[in-house]
Design a protein around this motif. Structure first.
Motif, PDB file in Angstrom:
ATOM      1  N   LEU A  43      -1.082  -3.007  -4.730  1.00  0.00           N
ATOM      2  CA  LEU A  43      -2.242  -2.692  -3.909  1.00  0.00           C
ATOM      3  C   LEU A  43      -1.818  -1.779  -2.754  1.00  0.00           C
ATOM      4  CD1 LEU A  43      -3.990  -6.184  -3.704  1.00  0.00           C
ATOM      5  CD2 LEU A  43      -4.472  -4.308  -5.285  1.00  0.00           C
ATOM      6  N   ASN A  44      -2.765  -1.013  -2.230  1.00  0.00           N
ATOM      7  CA  ASN A  44      -2.466  -0.028  -1.184  1.00  0.00           C
ATOM      8  C   ASN A  44      -1.389   0.951  -1.649  1.00  0.00           C
ATOM      9  OD1 ASN A  44      -4.159  -0.818   1.166  1.00  0.00           O
ATOM     10  ND2 ASN A  44      -3.008  -2.730   0.993  1.00  0.00           N
ATOM     11  N   SER A  45      -1.664   1.565  -2.788  1.00  0.00           N
ATOM     12  CA  SER A  45      -0.743   2.561  -3.332  1.00  0.00           C
ATOM     13  C   SER A  45      -1.542   3.568  -4.151  1.00  0.00           C
ATOM     14  CB  SER A  45       0.327   1.904  -4.214  1.00  0.00           C
ATOM     15  OG  SER A  45      -0.266   1.375  -5.393  1.00  0.00           O
ATOM     16  N   TYR A  46      -0.942   4.734  -4.355  1.00  0.00           N
ATOM     17  CA  TYR A  46      -1.587   5.741  -5.201  1.00  0.00           C
ATOM     18  C   TYR A  46      -1.650   5.272  -6.655  1.00  0.00           C
ATOM     19  CZ  TYR A  46      -1.106   8.915  -1.245  1.00  0.00           C
ATOM     20  OH  TYR A  46      -1.208   9.511  -0.015  1.00  0.00           O
ATOM     21  N   THR A  47      -0.696   4.445  -7.046  1.00  0.00           N
ATOM     22  CA  THR A  47      -0.704   3.916  -8.414  1.00  0.00           C
ATOM     23  C   THR A  47      -1.967   3.116  -8.685  1.00  0.00           C
ATOM     24  OG1 THR A  47       1.715   3.787  -8.417  1.00  0.00           O
ATOM     25  CG2 THR A  47       0.555   2.497 -10.084  1.00  0.00           C
ATOM     26  N   ILE A 103      -7.688  -0.735  -1.583  1.00  0.00           N
ATOM     27  CA  ILE A 103      -7.101  -0.076  -0.410  1.00  0.00           C
ATOM     28  C   ILE A 103      -7.614  -0.728   0.865  1.00  0.00           C
ATOM     29  CG2 ILE A 103      -6.876   2.079   0.878  1.00  0.00           C
ATOM     30  CD1 ILE A 103      -5.363   2.050  -1.780  1.00  0.00           C
ATOM     31  N   SER A 104      -6.686  -1.136   1.729  1.00  0.00           N
ATOM     32  CA  SER A 104      -7.038  -1.658   3.044  1.00  0.00           C
ATOM     33  C   SER A 104      -6.300  -0.924   4.159  1.00  0.00           C
ATOM     34  CB  SER A 104      -6.729  -3.161   3.129  1.00  0.00           C
ATOM     35  OG  SER A 104      -5.353  -3.404   2.868  1.00  0.00           O
ATOM     36  N   LYS A 105      -5.393  -0.026   3.787  1.00  0.00           N
ATOM     37  CA  LYS A 105      -4.660   0.769   4.773  1.00  0.00           C
ATOM     38  C   LYS A 105      -5.226   2.186   4.818  1.00  0.00           C
ATOM     39  CE  LYS A 105      -0.301  -1.765   4.251  1.00  0.00           C
ATOM     40  NZ  LYS A 105       1.140  -1.658   3.890  1.00  0.00           N
ATOM     41  N   GLN A 106      -5.443   2.691   6.024  1.00  0.00           N
ATOM     42  CA  GLN A 106      -6.063   3.993   6.193  1.00  0.00           C
ATOM     43  C   GLN A 106      -5.208   5.127   5.633  1.00  0.00           C
ATOM     44  OE1 GLN A 106      -7.136   6.088  10.181  1.00  0.00           O
ATOM     45  NE2 GLN A 106      -8.799   4.636   9.788  1.00  0.00           N
ATOM     46  N   ALA A 107      -3.903   4.910   5.536  1.00  0.00           N
ATOM     47  CA  ALA A 107      -3.007   5.967   5.050  1.00  0.00           C
ATOM     48  C   ALA A 107      -3.295   6.337   3.598  1.00  0.00           C
ATOM     49  CB  ALA A 107      -1.551   5.530   5.186  1.00  0.00           C
ATOM     50  N   TYR A 108      -3.871   5.408   2.828  1.00  0.00           N
ATOM     51  CA  TYR A 108      -4.172   5.672   1.417  1.00  0.00           C
ATOM     52  C   TYR A 108      -5.668   5.841   1.162  1.00  0.00           C
ATOM     53  CZ  TYR A 108       0.612   4.070   0.624  1.00  0.00           C
ATOM     54  OH  TYR A 108       1.977   3.929   0.656  1.00  0.00           O
ATOM     55  N   MET A 150     -16.392   5.355   5.822  1.00  0.00           N
ATOM     56  CA  MET A 150     -16.661   3.998   6.306  1.00  0.00           C
ATOM     57  C   MET A 150     -15.847   3.715   7.563  1.00  0.00           C
ATOM     58  SD  MET A 150     -17.010   1.618   2.910  1.00  0.00           S
ATOM     59  CE  MET A 150     -17.450   0.251   3.977  1.00  0.00           C
ATOM     60  N   TYR A 151     -14.578   4.150   7.578  1.00  0.00           N
ATOM     61  CA  TYR A 151     -13.762   3.974   8.774  1.00  0.00           C
ATOM     62  C   TYR A 151     -14.344   4.760   9.932  1.00  0.00           C
ATOM     63  CZ  TYR A 151     -10.175   2.056   5.650  1.00  0.00           C
ATOM     64  OH  TYR A 151      -9.505   1.289   4.741  1.00  0.00           O
TER      65      TYR A 151
END
Length: 278
Positions: free
Chosen positions: A138-142, A218-223, A231-232
């Motif tokens: 989770l939280n990855s491009y994959t 995704i829960s991290k803004q970087a991804y 939404m952010y």
């Protein structure tokens, strides 16, 4: 008399097309108008598309600074590009095999492709989420790319296109000593660009605008992808600065509009050729 009837018919058709185009463009026109207005001007009783005071610079400055807009756009390009690359890489050989090679499971594979078209991502979201969570992906491009790497729609679309390609062209390549992979790379792909371009529009638009799956994994803004970034942005703006929100929306949708205008000719050609050859 006939000429007048033809001219009248043409005027009617052009009028209907213009009205229809205006209806479809109305939300975008309204969005451009709202992006240049101050907050108190948006909610006035008088509906005016032209802002009294132009706030484009202020609203776009907010849109570009309140959230990392560059990162959002880069993530969108990267995710859509990777998804499209893997979809084409897998779909073209599969469609070629089903269209031009004779094997026992060809009919079964066609049935599976048709069944795959009926299954929405919502039906598989939960097991996919559990799987990615178990693999700590989770939280990855994959997590953003992998579930869409195989597109049954792409297989079906290329299959219709390849079926109409002359068999003599492929037989000649085999006589020259080409392998099946060589035929795909040097014969099929160069002739499939109209269909690839047409599919590119469908793929990029679908995944650029996708909010459902990124919101789950995704829960991290970087991804974050562009829709998730909106939404952010709305959260950062307390949800009430609609001028800045429309400016952010314009920033995110403009690349799609430009891409479509640049690829419009090939897109129409690919759709037409695929439909006629199917």
């Amino acid at each position: 008399m006939t000429t007048q009837a033809l001219n009248s018919g043409r005027i009617v058709r052009l009028s209907l097309l213009s009205i229809t185009a205006l209806v479809f463009l109305a939300p975008y026109i309204f969005m451009i108008s709202t992006a240049g207005k101050a907050q108190d001007e948006i909610f006035t009783s008088a509906l005016s598309l032209i802002p009294v005071h132009f706030y484009y610079i202020a609203n776009f400055t907010k849109a570009l600074t309140r959230v990392p807009m560059g990162t959002l756009l880069l993530n969108g390009v990267l995710v859509c590009g990777l998804i499209f690359f893997f979809q084409v890489l897998i779909a073209i050989p599969c469609a070629y095999a089903m269209a031009k090679l004779k094997f026992a499971a060809a009919r079964l594979m066609m049935v599976l492709v048709m069944l795959g078209l009926l299954i929405p991502i919502h039906a598989t979201a939960l097991p996919l989420y559990v799987g990615f969570n178990g693999l700590s992906l989770l939280n990855s491009y994959t997590a953003l790319v992998a579930p869409f790497s195989i597109s049954v729609f792409a297989i079906f679309m290329f299959l219709q296109f390849f079926r109409a390609m002359p068999d003599d062209l492929i037989h000649a390549a085999r006589l020259d000593g080409m392998s099946e992979l060589g035929i795909v790379a040097r014969v099929i792909v160069p002739n499939a660009w109209p269909a690839v371009t047409a599919f590119a529009i469908f793929s990029v638009v679908a995944h650029w605008n996708d909010l459902y799956w990124p919101l789950i994994v995704i829960s991290k803004q970087a991804y974050a992808t562009p829709p998730l970034g909106l939404m952010y942005f709305r959260a950062a703006e307390a949800g009430d600065d609609y001028g800045a929100l429309m400016a952010a929306t314009l920033t995110i949708t403009l690349p799609l509009v430009v891409a479509f205008l640049l690829a419009q000719k090939r897109f129409i050609e690919g759709i037409t050729m695929t439909g006629l050859k199917g």
